[in-house]
Design a protein around this motif. Structure first.
Motif, PDB file in Angstrom:
ATOM      1  N   ALA A 129      27.089  64.526 -75.018  1.00  0.00           N
ATOM      2  CA  ALA A 129      26.610  63.184 -74.656  1.00  0.00           C
ATOM      3  C   ALA A 129      27.647  62.442 -73.820  1.00  0.00           C
ATOM      4  N   GLY A 130      28.909  62.554 -74.193  1.00  0.00           N
ATOM      5  CA  GLY A 130      29.973  61.905 -73.428  1.00  0.00           C
ATOM      6  C   GLY A 130      30.094  62.476 -72.029  1.00  0.00           C
ATOM      7  N   MET A 131      29.967  63.791 -71.908  1.00  0.00           N
ATOM      8  CA  MET A 131      30.052  64.421 -70.591  1.00  0.00           C
ATOM      9  C   MET A 131      28.859  64.022 -69.723  1.00  0.00           C
ATOM     10  N   ARG A 132      27.685  63.939 -70.324  1.00  0.00           N
ATOM     11  CA  ARG A 132      26.503  63.502 -69.554  1.00  0.00           C
ATOM     12  C   ARG A 132      26.671  62.071 -69.072  1.00  0.00           C
ATOM     13  N   ALA A 133      27.162  61.210 -69.942  1.00  0.00           N
ATOM     14  CA  ALA A 133      27.380  59.810 -69.561  1.00  0.00           C
ATOM     15  C   ALA A 133      28.395  59.717 -68.431  1.00  0.00           C
ATOM     16  N   GLN A 134      29.471  60.488 -68.521  1.00  0.00           N
ATOM     17  CA  GLN A 134      30.483  60.498 -67.464  1.00  0.00           C
ATOM     18  C   GLN A 134      29.884  60.986 -66.154  1.00  0.00           C
TER      19      GLN A 134
END
Length: 130
Positions: free
Chosen positions: A88-93
């Protein structure tokens, strides 16, 4: 003896700093890959092969591996919940990066248009009159 300035000083040139960062990232990725391979595969090469592929010495890959394992407290497995948090963090980034790229592309178009208009206006102003 040659001494390197502390990392916090600003006397390192930008180009030298970029090289240092690329080397650090290169070593981080290489070490991460070696640990992942060893964790996931039953058969793997010895560290001298990975050192040769990565372009670093055997002593350095061994040191990096020990250091990273220590930082990870010798725990290479992560649970599903943590994995999903990272995804989720990588997608948001990634989404933020795409938005920034689109914003910069739009700014560039506007700047390009303004430059074209300014250039054509200056050409009109310098035309000889009959």
């Amino acid at each position: 003896m040659i001494r390197r300035p502390p990392r916090s000083t600003h006397c390192i040139s930008s180009a030298a700093s970029d090289v240092y960062k690329r080397q650090s990232v290169h070593r981080l990725v290489l070490t991460s890959m070696v640990l992942a391979i060893k964790y996931l595969d039953d058969l793997y090469y010895n560290n001298s092969v990975y050192a040769t592929i990565g372009g670093i010495s055997l002593d350095e890959i061994n040191r990096l591996e020990r250091h990273m394992m220590g930082l990870l407290h010798y725990k290479l497995h992560i649970g599903e919940e943590m994995f999903l948090q990272y995804v989720a963090g990588m997608r948001a980034q990634y989404e933020r990066m795409v938005e920034e790229k689109e914003r910069l592309a739009e700014s560039f178009k506007e700047l390009s248009k303004s430059f074209s208009e300014a250039t054509s206006m200056s050409e009109v102003a310098t035309l000889p009159s009959d």
